[in-house]
Design a protein around this motif. Structure first.
Motif, PDB file in Angstrom:
ATOM      1  N   GLU A   1       0.882  -1.167   0.000  1.00  0.00           N
ATOM      2  CA  GLU A   1       0.000   0.000   0.000  1.00  0.00           C
ATOM      3  C   GLU A   1       0.915   1.211   0.000  1.00  0.00           C
ATOM      4  O   GLU A   1       1.759   1.347   0.888  1.00  0.00           O
ATOM      5  CB  GLU A   1      -0.900   0.013   1.228  1.00  0.00           C
ATOM      6  CG  GLU A   1      -1.803   1.240   1.290  1.00  0.00           C
ATOM      7  CD  GLU A   1      -2.575   1.356   2.587  1.00  0.00           C
ATOM      8  OE1 GLU A   1      -3.163   2.427   2.827  1.00  0.00           O
ATOM      9  OE2 GLU A   1      -2.574   0.385   3.374  1.00  0.00           O
ATOM     10  N   VAL A   2       0.796   2.068  -0.988  1.00  0.00           N
ATOM     11  CA  VAL A   2       1.702   3.208  -1.139  1.00  0.00           C
ATOM     12  C   VAL A   2       0.975   4.497  -0.821  1.00  0.00           C
ATOM     13  O   VAL A   2      -0.120   4.757  -1.331  1.00  0.00           O
ATOM     14  CB  VAL A   2       2.285   3.269  -2.569  1.00  0.00           C
ATOM     15  CG1 VAL A   2       3.193   4.482  -2.719  1.00  0.00           C
ATOM     16  CG2 VAL A   2       3.052   1.984  -2.896  1.00  0.00           C
ATOM     17  N   VAL A   3       1.580   5.316   0.031  1.00  0.00           N
ATOM     18  CA  VAL A   3       1.109   6.678   0.303  1.00  0.00           C
ATOM     19  C   VAL A   3       2.267   7.594  -0.061  1.00  0.00           C
ATOM     20  O   VAL A   3       3.370   7.447   0.474  1.00  0.00           O
ATOM     21  CB  VAL A   3       0.716   6.861   1.778  1.00  0.00           C
ATOM     22  CG1 VAL A   3       0.238   8.287   2.026  1.00  0.00           C
ATOM     23  CG2 VAL A   3      -0.341   5.857   2.173  1.00  0.00           C
ATOM     24  N   ALA A   4       2.035   8.538  -0.973  1.00  0.00           N
ATOM     25  CA  ALA A   4       3.165   9.227  -1.585  1.00  0.00           C
ATOM     26  C   ALA A   4       2.964  10.728  -1.692  1.00  0.00           C
ATOM     27  O   ALA A   4       1.833  11.222  -1.754  1.00  0.00           O
ATOM     28  CB  ALA A   4       3.418   8.654  -2.983  1.00  0.00           C
ATOM     29  N   THR A   5       4.088  11.420  -1.747  1.00  0.00           N
ATOM     30  CA  THR A   5       4.122  12.817  -2.155  1.00  0.00           C
ATOM     31  C   THR A   5       5.384  13.039  -2.963  1.00  0.00           C
ATOM     32  O   THR A   5       6.304  12.208  -2.944  1.00  0.00           O
ATOM     33  CB  THR A   5       4.066  13.774  -0.957  1.00  0.00           C
ATOM     34  OG1 THR A   5       3.890  15.120  -1.445  1.00  0.00           O
ATOM     35  CG2 THR A   5       5.361  13.731  -0.133  1.00  0.00           C
ATOM     36  N   GLY A   6       5.420  14.153  -3.686  1.00  0.00           N
ATOM     37  CA  GLY A   6       6.595  14.482  -4.477  1.00  0.00           C
ATOM     38  C   GLY A   6       7.570  15.338  -3.697  1.00  0.00           C
ATOM     39  O   GLY A   6       7.435  15.535  -2.485  1.00  0.00           O
ATOM     40  N   ASN A   7       8.572  15.823  -4.405  1.00  0.00           N
ATOM     41  CA  ASN A   7       9.487  16.810  -3.842  1.00  0.00           C
ATOM     42  C   ASN A   7       9.073  18.192  -4.324  1.00  0.00           C
ATOM     43  O   ASN A   7       8.457  18.347  -5.381  1.00  0.00           O
ATOM     44  CB  ASN A   7      10.926  16.502  -4.245  1.00  0.00           C
ATOM     45  CG  ASN A   7      11.448  15.229  -3.595  1.00  0.00           C
ATOM     46  OD1 ASN A   7      11.959  14.340  -4.266  1.00  0.00           O
ATOM     47  ND2 ASN A   7      11.314  15.114  -2.291  1.00  0.00           N
ATOM     48  N   HIS A   8       9.441  19.198  -3.561  1.00  0.00           N
ATOM     49  CA  HIS A   8       8.977  20.550  -3.859  1.00  0.00           C
ATOM     50  C   HIS A   8       9.420  21.003  -5.242  1.00  0.00           C
ATOM     51  O   HIS A   8      10.591  20.956  -5.586  1.00  0.00           O
ATOM     52  CB  HIS A   8       9.513  21.525  -2.799  1.00  0.00           C
ATOM     53  CG  HIS A   8       9.095  22.927  -3.029  1.00  0.00           C
ATOM     54  ND1 HIS A   8       9.983  23.952  -3.234  1.00  0.00           N
ATOM     55  CD2 HIS A   8       7.852  23.488  -3.110  1.00  0.00           C
ATOM     56  CE1 HIS A   8       9.322  25.068  -3.409  1.00  0.00           C
ATOM     57  NE2 HIS A   8       8.035  24.818  -3.337  1.00  0.00           N
ATOM     58  N   GLY A   9       8.444  21.412  -6.057  1.00  0.00           N
ATOM     59  CA  GLY A   9       8.725  22.027  -7.343  1.00  0.00           C
ATOM     60  C   GLY A   9       8.861  21.089  -8.514  1.00  0.00           C
ATOM     61  O   GLY A   9       8.952  21.543  -9.651  1.00  0.00           O
ATOM     62  N   SER A  10       8.887  19.761  -8.269  1.00  0.00           N
ATOM     63  CA  SER A  10       9.099  18.834  -9.387  1.00  0.00           C
ATOM     64  C   SER A  10       7.898  17.939  -9.671  1.00  0.00           C
ATOM     65  O   SER A  10       7.949  17.128 -10.592  1.00  0.00           O
ATOM     66  CB  SER A  10      10.325  17.951  -9.104  1.00  0.00           C
ATOM     67  OG  SER A  10      10.128  17.156  -7.952  1.00  0.00           O
ATOM     68  N   THR A  11       6.835  18.075  -8.909  1.00  0.00           N
ATOM     69  CA  THR A  11       5.648  17.235  -9.109  1.00  0.00           C
ATOM     70  C   THR A  11       4.990  17.530 -10.457  1.00  0.00           C
ATOM     71  O   THR A  11       4.834  18.693 -10.840  1.00  0.00           O
ATOM     72  CB  THR A  11       4.643  17.469  -7.972  1.00  0.00           C
ATOM     73  OG1 THR A  11       5.236  17.039  -6.735  1.00  0.00           O
ATOM     74  CG2 THR A  11       3.360  16.701  -8.201  1.00  0.00           C
TER      75      THR A  11
END
Length: 391
Positions: free
Chosen positions: A63-73
């Motif tokens: 089960e994956v819960v994710a976010t990106g890095n600032h400015g590159s999403t």
């Protein structure tokens, strides 16, 4: 939204078709399910290649819960992942405060395995005092490895495999892929010519080596700034001019930072820069160029294009800042990032390292550590076969 999902799916489909190492891992994981019962919290650049990585982990039962890095999403990629049922936080235009809330959202989901980039998740776990809930994890980049071995040293009672410590990643992704993508991004963002132009590369680690190599291959005149004597010696023997940033500030026309450390170009350098100098960064954090001080010193700041700002000084000089000082090959205009083949290799390092955590974290030491040698060698064999280099 449907249009966004359709666009993202098309991009992901192309990239998935060119990542054979992850395809093999995905098929294997679908049978073995090494991540069943585990929740993986991720903070990593959200772009099409990352989507293929997440598909691979999900195939293994995660089960994956994710976010990106600032400015590159990339918003179309986020839309596809959400449409597939994954919990994903973030958007292209998030502020730093919003990015912090995205990190908190991932941690609120209480993952037991971390896939980190810049050690943001690990730092959040320590701040919350929740170290005992984490089985282990991975760290993608140099900057995160420095944090784990610096400010977070002794505070991580679980294993973190540092992907960037792998010689495979150093050669395949950092030197050749980052080198290629940074030079490509400079050309795409500015439309300036490389041949004959004077470039200053700050840092002669694997990424800096690659940037310098690809600039010189296209005819750029390249100098290197490096505070480590051994790396500076290597750069000199590789044929580059080597000097301090102060010594090269009036010589260079384009400055690219690749160190992982803050304040590489700061207020002591700004008065020395020649009129029209271009400043760019390819390190993980947007701190290698002191952008706040740069703009505080400015008489005027004008946005010329999506990734180009003109900083005017009171003495009549100006400099150009690319991508707000963020990682230019992922935060700039039309970001492509590293090559598909290099990320196929790099993300196989991620998947097999996470599999090792899920299956036998107790066999590993606590804290930041290199990738086990057997994983490096297995991936090298697979990559050689995929390249046809073993024929």
């Amino acid at each position: 939204m449907d249009e966004l999902v359709a666009r993202g799916r098309g991009r992901i489909e192309w990239i998935r078709s060119r990542m054979p190492l992850l395809a093999d891992a995905r098929a294997h994981f679908a049978e073995t399910r090494p991540f069943a019962g585990h929740r993986i919290g991720m903070s990593l650049h959200l772009e099409p290649k990352t989507a293929v990585l997440l598909e691979t982990l999900a195939a293994g039962g995660a089960e994956v819960v994710a976010t990106g890095n600032h400015g590159s999403t990339q918003d179309d990629v986020v839309a596809v992942l959400r449409a597939s049922g994954m919990t994903v936080f973030g958007s292209r235009d998030d502020t730093l405060d919003e990015h912090g809330r995205n990190i908190a959202g991932v941690l609120d989901a209480e993952p037991d395995i971390l896939l980190d980039n810049g050690a943001d998740l690990a730092a959040g776990i320590v701040a919350r005092g929740r170290q005992d809930t984490i089985l282990g994890g991975t760290e993608e980049t140099t900057s995160g490895g420095l944090r784990l071995r610096g400010e977070l040293a002794g505070a991580i009672p679980f294993p973190i495999l540092v992907i960037n410590d792998s010689i495979l990643k150093a050669i395949g992704e950092n030197r050749h892929a980052v080198g290629q993508s940074v030079v490509e991004s400079f050309m795409r963002i500015t439309n300036l010519m490389v041949p004959g132009r004077r470039f200053v590369v700050a840092g002669y680690g694997w990424c800096g080596r690659g940037v310098a190599q690809y600039l010189r291959a296209l005819g750029g005149k390249v100098a290197v700034v490096e505070v480590d004597e051994l790396k500076a010696f290597e750069a000199a023997l590789d044929g580059y001019r080597v000097d301090t940033m102060q010594g090269l500030a009036t010589w260079g026309e384009v400055f690219i930072t690749a160190t992982g450390h803050p304040d590489v170009i700061g207020p002591d350098i700004f008065p020395l820069l020649r009129d029209g100098s271009v400043l760019a960064n390819c390190g993980h954090f947007p701190w290698e160029i002191d952008v706040a001080a740069l703009k505080a010193d400015a008489a005027e700041v004008r946005t010329l294009d999506a990734a180009i700002e003109r900083i005017e000084f009171a003495d009549g000089r100006h400099v150009i800042l690319l991508a707000e000082g963020r990682m230019m090959n992922l935060a700039g205009r039309e970001p492509k990032g590293n090559s598909l083949e290099s990320m196929d290799l790099g993300f196989l390092l991620q998947t097999l390292s996470l599999e090792r955590i899920a299956r036998s974290a107790e066999s590993l030491a606590d804290g930041a550590q290199p990738i086990p040698d057997d994983i490096n060698r297995e991936i090298a064999r697979r990559m050689l076969s995929a390249m046809g280099a073993d024929r």
